[in-house]
Structures are given as structure tokens and as C-alpha cells.
Scaffold this motif. Structure first.
Motif, PDB file in Angstrom:
ATOM      1  N   VAL A 263       0.870  -1.161   0.096  1.00 56.20           N
ATOM      2  CA  VAL A 263       0.061  -0.550   0.492  1.00 56.20           C
ATOM      3  C   VAL A 263       0.913   1.429   0.417  1.00 56.20           C
ATOM      4  CG1 VAL A 263      -1.585   1.287   1.249  1.00 56.20           C
ATOM      5  CG2 VAL A 263      -2.205  -1.127   1.033  1.00 56.20           C
ATOM      6  N   LEU A 264       1.769   1.289   0.639  1.00 59.55           N
ATOM      7  CA  LEU A 264       2.905   2.769   0.625  1.00 59.55           C
ATOM      8  C   LEU A 264       3.757   2.586  -0.646  1.00 59.55           C
ATOM      9  CD1 LEU A 264       4.274   2.173   4.416  1.00 59.55           C
ATOM     10  CD2 LEU A 264       2.342   3.400   3.273  1.00 59.55           C
ATOM     11  N   ARG A 265       4.158   1.492  -0.903  1.00 59.02           N
ATOM     12  CA  ARG A 265       4.838   1.394  -2.868  1.00 59.02           C
ATOM     13  C   ARG A 265       3.654   2.213  -3.727  1.00 59.02           C
ATOM     14  NH1 ARG A 265       7.076  -3.213  -1.152  1.00 59.02           N
ATOM     15  NH2 ARG A 265       5.364  -4.581  -2.494  1.00 59.02           N
ATOM     16  N   SER A 266       2.001   1.829  -2.999  1.00 61.44           N
ATOM     17  CA  SER A 266       1.180   2.250  -4.204  1.00 61.44           C
ATOM     18  C   SER A 266       1.283   4.651  -4.188  1.00 61.44           C
ATOM     19  CB  SER A 266      -0.551   1.962  -3.774  1.00 61.44           C
ATOM     20  OG  SER A 266      -0.834   1.864  -2.925  1.00 61.44           O
ATOM     21  N   GLY A 267       1.813   4.678  -3.245  1.00 65.30           N
ATOM     22  CA  GLY A 267       1.855   6.433  -3.230  1.00 65.30           C
ATOM     23  C   GLY A 267       0.720   6.946  -1.693  1.00 65.30           C
ATOM     24  N   VAL A 268       0.534   6.243  -0.747  1.00 70.06           N
ATOM     25  CA  VAL A 268       0.114   6.337  -0.562  1.00 70.06           C
ATOM     26  C   VAL A 268       0.931   6.508   0.681  1.00 70.06           C
ATOM     27  CG1 VAL A 268      -1.843   5.842   1.875  1.00 70.06           C
ATOM     28  CG2 VAL A 268      -1.888   4.677  -0.390  1.00 70.06           C
ATOM     29  N   GLY A 269       0.608   7.812   1.403  1.00 73.24           N
ATOM     30  CA  GLY A 269       1.461   8.251   2.795  1.00 73.24           C
ATOM     31  C   GLY A 269       1.133   7.000   4.026  1.00 73.24           C
ATOM     32  N   GLY A 270       2.640   7.047   4.496  1.00 77.84           N
ATOM     33  CA  GLY A 270       2.521   6.174   6.392  1.00 77.84           C
ATOM     34  C   GLY A 270       1.405   7.186   6.846  1.00 77.84           C
ATOM     35  N   CYS A 271       0.910   8.009   7.291  1.00 76.89           N
ATOM     36  CA  CYS A 271       0.214   8.640   7.854  1.00 76.89           C
ATOM     37  C   CYS A 271      -0.816   8.564   8.134  1.00 76.89           C
ATOM     38  CB  CYS A 271       0.450   9.922   9.224  1.00 76.89           C
ATOM     39  SG  CYS A 271       2.241  10.162   9.689  1.00 76.89           S
ATOM     40  N   GLU A 272      -0.981   8.824   6.132  1.00 78.12           N
ATOM     41  CA  GLU A 272      -2.624   8.439   6.011  1.00 78.12           C
ATOM     42  C   GLU A 272      -3.298   7.344   6.226  1.00 78.12           C
ATOM     43  OE1 GLU A 272      -4.817   8.685   1.872  1.00 78.12           O
ATOM     44  OE2 GLU A 272      -2.709   9.422   2.005  1.00 78.12           O
ATOM     45  N   TYR A 273      -2.537   6.238   5.631  1.00 81.01           N
ATOM     46  CA  TYR A 273      -2.595   4.912   5.810  1.00 81.01           C
ATOM     47  C   TYR A 273      -3.057   4.697   7.419  1.00 81.01           C
ATOM     48  CZ  TYR A 273      -2.008  -0.373   5.142  1.00 81.01           C
ATOM     49  OH  TYR A 273      -2.344  -1.670   4.899  1.00 81.01           O
ATOM     50  N   ALA A 274      -2.276   4.820   8.437  1.00 86.69           N
ATOM     51  CA  ALA A 274      -2.429   4.530   9.335  1.00 86.69           C
ATOM     52  C   ALA A 274      -3.575   4.946  10.512  1.00 86.69           C
ATOM     53  CB  ALA A 274      -1.046   5.064  10.341  1.00 86.69           C
ATOM     54  N   GLY A 275      -3.720   5.932   9.602  1.00 95.00           N
ATOM     55  CA  GLY A 275      -5.644   6.795  10.262  1.00 95.00           C
ATOM     56  C   GLY A 275      -6.499   5.757   9.225  1.00 95.00           C
ATOM     57  N   HIS A 276      -6.209   5.905   8.403  1.00 98.78           N
ATOM     58  CA  HIS A 276      -7.763   4.412   7.475  1.00 98.78           C
ATOM     59  C   HIS A 276      -7.648   3.648   8.593  1.00 98.78           C
ATOM     60  CE1 HIS A 276      -9.694   7.246   4.748  1.00 98.78           C
ATOM     61  NE2 HIS A 276      -7.801   7.772   4.312  1.00 98.78           N
ATOM     62  N   LEU A 277      -6.279   2.917   8.343  1.00 97.76           N
ATOM     63  CA  LEU A 277      -6.695   1.737   9.090  1.00 97.76           C
ATOM     64  C   LEU A 277      -7.399   1.701  10.622  1.00 97.76           C
ATOM     65  CD1 LEU A 277      -5.592  -1.390   8.886  1.00 97.76           C
ATOM     66  CD2 LEU A 277      -3.018  -0.689  10.058  1.00 97.76           C
ATOM     67  N   LEU A 278      -6.683   2.648  11.592  1.00 95.47           N
ATOM     68  CA  LEU A 278      -6.925   2.745  13.411  1.00 95.47           C
ATOM     69  C   LEU A 278      -8.872   3.291  12.842  1.00 95.47           C
ATOM     70  CD1 LEU A 278      -4.589   4.985  14.754  1.00 95.47           C
ATOM     71  CD2 LEU A 278      -5.091   2.517  15.251  1.00 95.47           C
ATOM     72  N   GLU A 279      -9.211   4.320  11.866  1.00 95.78           N
ATOM     73  CA  GLU A 279     -10.917   4.146  12.402  1.00 95.78           C
ATOM     74  C   GLU A 279     -11.667   2.796  11.450  1.00 95.78           C
ATOM     75  OE1 GLU A 279     -11.698   7.473   9.041  1.00 95.78           O
ATOM     76  OE2 GLU A 279     -10.024   9.120   9.928  1.00 95.78           O
ATOM     77  N   VAL A 280     -10.929   2.110  10.205  1.00 92.03           N
ATOM     78  CA  VAL A 280     -11.800   1.086  10.081  1.00 92.03           C
ATOM     79  C   VAL A 280     -11.248  -0.248  11.383  1.00 92.03           C
ATOM     80  CG1 VAL A 280     -11.643  -1.037   8.504  1.00 92.03           C
ATOM     81  CG2 VAL A 280     -11.061   1.099   7.582  1.00 92.03           C
ATOM     82  N   ALA A 281     -11.001   0.245  11.830  1.00 88.36           N
ATOM     83  CA  ALA A 281     -10.534  -1.264  13.364  1.00 88.36           C
ATOM     84  C   ALA A 281     -11.588  -0.865  14.417  1.00 88.36           C
ATOM     85  CB  ALA A 281      -8.553  -0.859  13.773  1.00 88.36           C
ATOM     86  N   GLU A 282     -11.572   0.620  14.308  1.00 90.05           N
ATOM     87  CA  GLU A 282     -12.562   1.307  15.049  1.00 90.05           C
ATOM     88  C   GLU A 282     -14.242   0.748  15.072  1.00 90.05           C
ATOM     89  OE1 GLU A 282     -13.355   5.172  17.505  1.00 90.05           O
ATOM     90  OE2 GLU A 282     -12.026   5.179  16.025  1.00 90.05           O
TER      91      GLU A 282
END
Length: 561
Positions: A263-282
Motif C-alpha cells: 500500500v505504501l509503495r502505491s503512493g499512500v503516505g504512512g500517516c494517512e494509511y495509519a489513520g484509515h487503518l485505525l478508523e476501520v479497526a474502530e
């Protein structure tokens, strides 16, 4: 090889391969998760294949100079069977066994699996059944969920899925389906993979959908479904092995990290990815995905470690190149192949014992001498003439087969390479021994006596015989004509000694080929040989067939003093 031996052998090999894989993964902690995931995938595959590959690969065994159940060598004892038939009081006819026969003290016949070991096997099988049931239920749940899911009819979602597949180089079609269960986000399937999304995914933003789809399709691209299933099968079989559980958890962790890197290699930033992941988990809450044999993106147990890896700029997020994957695969094969081929279980030796007529002989004492002469195993052939030794170690051995009326058969060989070795033994009819004493009697002069006046013996017909079903049936010869040696006149009172002769009792019962083995005096030897040549016996029968037999005669000439 018993089932317990196979389990022991396979457990050692699985443990060695998984330990090597976990150690290499630890050494590669500064490298990309993709490389560590590949190493663990090969370790899982190697551990699963090693027990089966051991059957196809040529085996080898490290030298070990010990035998299970060492037993001190017993003192020798002579087995002898007196020949039936009339003989002079000074004459003793015996079957001779070279070097005597071994005593039976302290040597057990055969090896039986103790009750405790049978209990261990039952416990292992119970665990396999329990974990297999658990895996089966998990597979059924996911397959049922995939079967009841509905295809996506949202153009935006289908377009984002196609873009994510192209970015990952996926050439095969992967369906994206929606399920009514609100907390399901997994990739599933091997031949026809499918990504299962919750129904609320239709309302997610394009960025979140792109991240989620890229992550799940990365699982498909790396064949995670196959690897996870292999890990689950390994866990079912070796549920008692902690290394299997450690490897499974490490594989799951590195799998998620490798897909995060995609996912990170596709151009998504680490912080942005972490935010989406935490929201999905929540959004998913505390819904447990335990027991689901499929990769799930939003497992809460690994979120902290994954988020830390996403925002760490020093981490290596590169994908493993095909060349590096091939190199690691070759190195893994070079490690796994010798481990799979090594012989770690006790070896077995078996075979049959037959006589000269080719019939199997029961009741033969078979002794196996290990790398040290003080270590021996013993058994007897069964009613079918077969013997077996198990729980042996590789090394040099000597096997001996003893049975009264037969020569001892002794062979040396090296045990190793194959887990089961077969050695058949053929026994030859034994030799007879007789000892007699010739003395001079005071006041009696044997002048005028000569063996030249004794007529030669005539062939003897074999006695009636009823052959049984088994071999090794020997009917000893019976002396029917006994001619005593004559003490030479000129040696009486002065010269004596012991003459040892060897002759052949033929199938017709007559003695031939008499030769001198010990010659204290030429005249004494000639006197003894002339007498023995005039003896006659009933034929020796082996399974009711007349056979020749060697006879050793000891004549003690005691002069008058």
C-alpha cells in the motif's frame, strides 16, 4: 518404522526447519517485510513437505555408536545334541556349533510398544482431531460467507479494484463481493480468489477503498491463502510443537506488514494509511477474527506494531525481486533437503532364516551384536521363520543365527541409509564330533589282529521319515557299524597321543574323504583313519532328504605305563 517413530522423526525435522526459518527472519529484521514473509513461507512449505520428501529422497544417517537397550554379553554355553544310537561307553557323538552358542540371559525376544507410548499416540491423534475440526469449521464459515456474498454493483468500487489489481501486477480476475456481516474484511480463495468487504464499504471514501483493496489484493498476489492454509495444516498435525505456533504468528505478522508495504509503495503516505487503518479497526470494534483461516486486514492484535512500521521512515518497504526470491528458494532447498533426508529414527532390521533346501526354519536364535561387542540384542524366528529387530542405531553390526544341528551363520554389515533393512539368512547343516579312547590292556597281546580282514561297509537305506510343513527338521545319523582302532604293537607302552580326523558321512551313510587334522604319529593316525573309514551310519535327513554331513573324530591313544 512404527507410527511413533515416524512422528518423532518428522517432529525433529519440522522443528529444525522452522527454527532455521525463525532465526533467519530475526537476522533480517532490518530488511523488508516482503523478504521475511518469503523466508517464512518457504520454511512453512519445507516443514510441511519434509516428512513426505524423506520417503523420496535418498536417506543418510549420522554415525551413532550405541544400541537401544544395551545388554552385557553373556558367557558362552555349548548347545549339543547327542546322536541316538549305540556307541561304545568311551564314544560321544555331538553336533558341533562353532565357538559355542550364546546364553539367553538378559536378552528379550522382540520389542513391543509400551502402553505409555500407545497413550502418547492416542493423545496426539486426539489433538489432531480437535484442531482439524477447528480448521474445518473455520473453512466452512468462510466458504459459506463467500457463497452468500453478493457481487458489487457499484461502478466506482469496481473501477478502484481494477486499478489496485493493475498496480500490483495481478493478471487473474479477482472478484470483490459484499457481505452482510459488518466486520468482515478478508481475502479468500486459491483458484478463484475473492475479496470480501462489509456492506458499509460502499459508503467509504475513494482513498479508503483504494487502501483497503490494495492491501487485500496484495494478499492474493503473494498467494497468502495457500501459505496460510499450509500453516494451518502444519498446526493441526504438530499442534504440540511451540515452534509451529511461533512460526504461524510470525507468518501472519510479516504477511500483514508486507501487504502494508505494498500500500505504501502505491503512493499512500504512512500517516494517512495509519489513520484509515485505525478508523476501520474502530468501526469493526472488538469483533474477533480468531479461527478464520484467511488473512484479515483489521486484526486489532497487530495494529500497534503495524502502525509503528508505517510511520517509520527508516523501514525498508521495498518488494523482494524475483531474482532474490529465487536465490532464497535455492538456499532454502539446500537446507531442507539434507534435513528431510537425514535418518533420525531408530532403524529396523528384519528377514527370514531358511535351510539348504530353501524351507523357512522356526525357532532359530538370531543375535545382533552392535558397534561394541558388549551390546547385543536377541530374538528367535517365529513359526514362519521370520525375525525382526527395531529401535536400532546406524553403525556396523554382526548378526548370528544359531540352531542345534546347524552351523552357526555369522555375517557383518553396516546398518544405515534406509530406515528398514532386510537380511535373509541360509543355514547349512552342522558337523558332528565324536571322541573315543584306545588303551592297551596289561597281559593282552593283540597280535594277529588286522583291520584288513574286516569287510567294507555297504550303503544304508534312509529310515522312514514324514516331512512337516516347516524347515530345519534334522534326523541325526545313527551309527550302525562301529570299528575300533587297533593300537599298533610296536607303539604299545611307549608312544601315545591324540589324533584328530575329519571325514564325510555321505547321503548313503558311509564314511569317505577321511583326512588327518592332527598327527602326533603317522602310525597312530593311520590306525585311527583305517577304523573310521569302516564305520557306517543311517543317512542324515534334512526335511526327509538325505544329505552329507562332516564328522570330526578325536581318538586318544593311551599307552600302557
Amino acid at each position: 518404522m512404527t507410527p511413533l517413530d515416524f512422528l518423532f522423526d518428522a517432529t525433529l525435522k519440522v522443528s529444525a526447519i522452522l527454527a532455521a526459518g525463525l532465526a533467519v527472519t530475526a537476522l533480517l529484521r532490518s530488511r523488508s517485510a516482503s523478504l521475511r514473509h518469503w523466508v517464512l513461507s518457504l520454511a512453512i512449505a519445507g516443514a510441511l513437505a519434509a516428512p513426505l520428501a524423506a520417503v523420496a529422497l535418498p536417506s543418510w544417517a549420522p554415525g551413532r555408536a550405541f544400541l537401544h537397550g544395551p545388554v552385557p554379553a553373556a558367557a558362552g554355553a555349548t548347545h549339543a545334541a547327542d546322536a541316538s544310537g549305540a556307541a561304545a561307553p568311551s564314544t560321544s557323538m555331538r553336533w558341533r556349533l562353532a565357538d559355542g552358542a550364546l546364553a539367553d540371559a538378559g536378552l528379550a525376544a522382540g520389542t513391543r510398544l509400551p502402553a505409555m507410548l500407545r497413550a502418547v499416540m492416542a493423545l496426539w491423534l486426539a489433538g489432531v482431531a480437535l484442531f482439524a475440526l477447528r480448521l474445518g469449521v473455520g473453512l466452512w464459515r468462510v466458504s459459506r460467507l463467500a457463497a452468500t456474498a453478493r457481487d458489487v454493483d457499484d461502478d466506482r468500487l469496481r473501477r478502484l479494484a481494477a486499478e489496485a489489481a493493475r498496480s500490483l501486477g495481478l493478471r487473474r480476475a479477482v472478484r470483490v463481493r459484499l457481505v452482510d456481516r459488518p466486520a468482515v474484511l478478508i481475502a479468500w480463495g486459491v483458484r478463484h480468489p475473492v475479496v470480501l468487504l462489509p456492506r458499509q464499504a460502499v459508503g467509504w471514501s475513494a482513498d479508503r477503498l483504494r487502501i483497503v483493496l490494495t492491501h487485500e489484493l496484495a494478499h492474493v498476489a503473494s498467494a497468502d491463502g495457500v501459505v496460510r492454509l499450509a500453516a494451518e495444516i502444519l498446526r493441526v498435525t504438530w499442534w504440540f510443537n511451540p515452534l509451529v505456533w511461533f512460526a504461524g504468528r510470525a507468518l501472519s505478522r510479516e504477511s500483514e506488514l508486507a501487504c502494508d508495504d505494498a500500500v505504501l509503495r502505491s503512493g499512500v503516505g504512512g500517516c494517512e494509511y495509519a489513520g484509515h487503518l485505525l478508523e476501520v479497526a474502530e468501526d469493526f470494534g472488538r469483533t474477533s477474527m480468531a479461527g478464520w483461516p484467511a488473512p484479515a486486514m483489521a486484526r486489532t492484535s497487530s495494529l500497534e506494531h503495524r502502525v509503528t512500521a508505517m510511520i517509520d521512515a527508516r523501514r525498508d518497504h521495498h518488494a523482494t525481486s524475483p531474482r532474490h526470491r529465487a536465490l532464497v528458494a535455492v538456499m532454502a532447498f539446500a537446507l531442507v533437503a539434507p534435513i528431510a533426508a537425514v535418518q533420525t529414527t531408530p532403524l529396523t532390521l528384519s528377514g527370514s532364516v531358511s535351510d539348504e533346501t530353501g524351507r523357512l526354519v522356526p525357532g532359530v536364535t538370531v543375535t545382533l551384536i552392535g558397534p561394541t561387542d558388549a551390546t547385543r540384542h536377541r530374538t528367535s524366528t517365529d513359526a514362519a521363520g521370520h525375525y525382526a529387530f527395531d529401535r536400532l542405531s546406524p553403525g556396523d553390526y554382526t548378526i548370528m543365527a544359531d540352531r542345534p544341528a546347524f552351523k552357526r551363520r555369522m555375517e557383518s554389515f553396516t546398518l544405515g541409509g534406509q530406515s528398514a533393512t532386510t537380511r535373509d539368512i541360509t543355514l547349512e547343516i552342522g558337523s558332528l564330533s565324536e571322541e573315543l579312547t584306545v588303551t592297551t590292556i596289561p597281559g593282552v597281546t593283540p597280535l594277529g589282529r588286522s583291520l584288513a580282514d574286516v569287510p567294507p561297509p555297504t550303503p544304508v537305506a534312509p529310515p522312514p521319515c514324514d516331512a512337516g510343513a516347516t524347515g530345519g527338521q534334522v534326523k541325526e545319523p545313527r551309527k550302525i557299524r562301529d570299528v575300533k582302532p587297533i593300537y599298533p604293537d610296536h607303539l604299545r607302552g611307549d608312544v601315545g597321543g591324540t589324533v584328530i580326523l575329519e571325514g564325510r558321512i555321505g547321503a548313503d551313510g558311509l564314511v569317505s574323504d577321511v583326512r588327518v587334522l592332527r598327527d602326533p604319529n603317522a602310525d597312530l593316525s593311520q590306525a585311527a583313519a583305517d577304523a573310521v573309514a569302516l564305520w557306517a551310519f543311517t543317512p542324515t535327513l534334512l526335511n526327509c532328504e538325505p544329505v552329507p554331513v562332516i564328522m570330526t573324530v578325536t581318538v586318544n591313544f593311551q599307552p600302557e605305563r
